[in-house]
Scaffold this motif. Sequence first.
Motif, mmCIF file in Angstrom:
data_model
loop_
_atom_site.group_PDB
_atom_site.id
_atom_site.type_symbol
_atom_site.label_atom_id
_atom_site.label_comp_id
_atom_site.label_asym_id
_atom_site.label_seq_id
_atom_site.Cartn_x
_atom_site.Cartn_y
_atom_site.Cartn_z
ATOM 1 N N ARG A 146 -6.627 -1.143 2.537
ATOM 2 C CA ARG A 146 -7.063 -0.338 1.391
ATOM 3 C C ARG A 146 -6.186 0.899 1.236
ATOM 4 N N ASP A 147 -5.830 1.230 -0.010
ATOM 5 C CA ASP A 147 -5.087 2.463 -0.278
ATOM 6 C C ASP A 147 -5.803 3.262 -1.362
ATOM 7 N N ILE B 72 -3.986 5.137 3.799
ATOM 8 C CA ILE B 72 -4.026 3.681 3.944
ATOM 9 C C ILE B 72 -4.959 3.362 5.105
ATOM 10 N N GLY C 275 0.818 -1.211 0.000
ATOM 11 C CA GLY C 275 0.000 0.000 0.000
ATOM 12 C C GLY C 275 0.853 1.262 0.000
#
Length: 260
Positions: A194-195, A178, A166
């Motif tokens: 998640r990025d 992030i 990420g």
Amino acid sequence: MQIGNWEEAYLAQSQDAAVGRMFRGIIHNLGGIIQVFSLHTDLAGMMLDKAMAVLEQMRQAGPSPEVDALHDLLARRSESLSQMQEKVRQSQQILQRTLILPEFQQLPGGVPYTINSVIETEVEFMSANATFKHKVQKSMILAEVPALKRFQLELHQIMHILLANGLEAVQGMDNAEITVESAREGEGIGVRVRDNGPGLSTEAAAHLYEPFHSCKEGHLGLGLYLAKKLIARCGGEISCESSPGRTSFSLFVPPEAMQP
């Protein structure tokens, strides 16, 4: 070395590297705390000199407004003392985490831990990277999840790989973000990293978990391959969803990880 044996050799080497990386993370965090101690020690010396000068004036002139000045100095030292006490608590928490390191070599099982502690530790240790620490907005949304008893080292390795992946995705962005989430999923546990990077190219998505395939110069292309191997060893799964401005890796940690 026979074909195929390189995988086990690489996994073993990566496990040793993971333990070493965690020690470096501990040293990094302790170094920052010691730096604060040093700063406040210097300040304490300077303010003590000033306090002594005020006391000397009081001795020669009797009661005076200098008493108020002394009070202010002591009050400021009290604030600094509170900061030092907080740093002591932080150092105790960091050192407490070293107790898990001997258990990493006992891959079949160990003392109970949670996926949340893995996430928090890896985010903290990743902060040894200046870009991650200062230029990435980090969010952790951690649900109440059951304790785990197996695969601790594997999950630390996977989490580090996903955070590093990420970070690479958002490198150079002004609004880098992030987010890491944990949640109960059926009988197991789900983790999402998640990025808000540019997303995966068609080529990268097609070869995501293949060894020695990377679209980035200087990269071996083994990180996500290793992550998939490790989560498979745990009996879990990894998946990815990517679109422009958003890439999310999801892990499923099976209920077997909760059993000794």
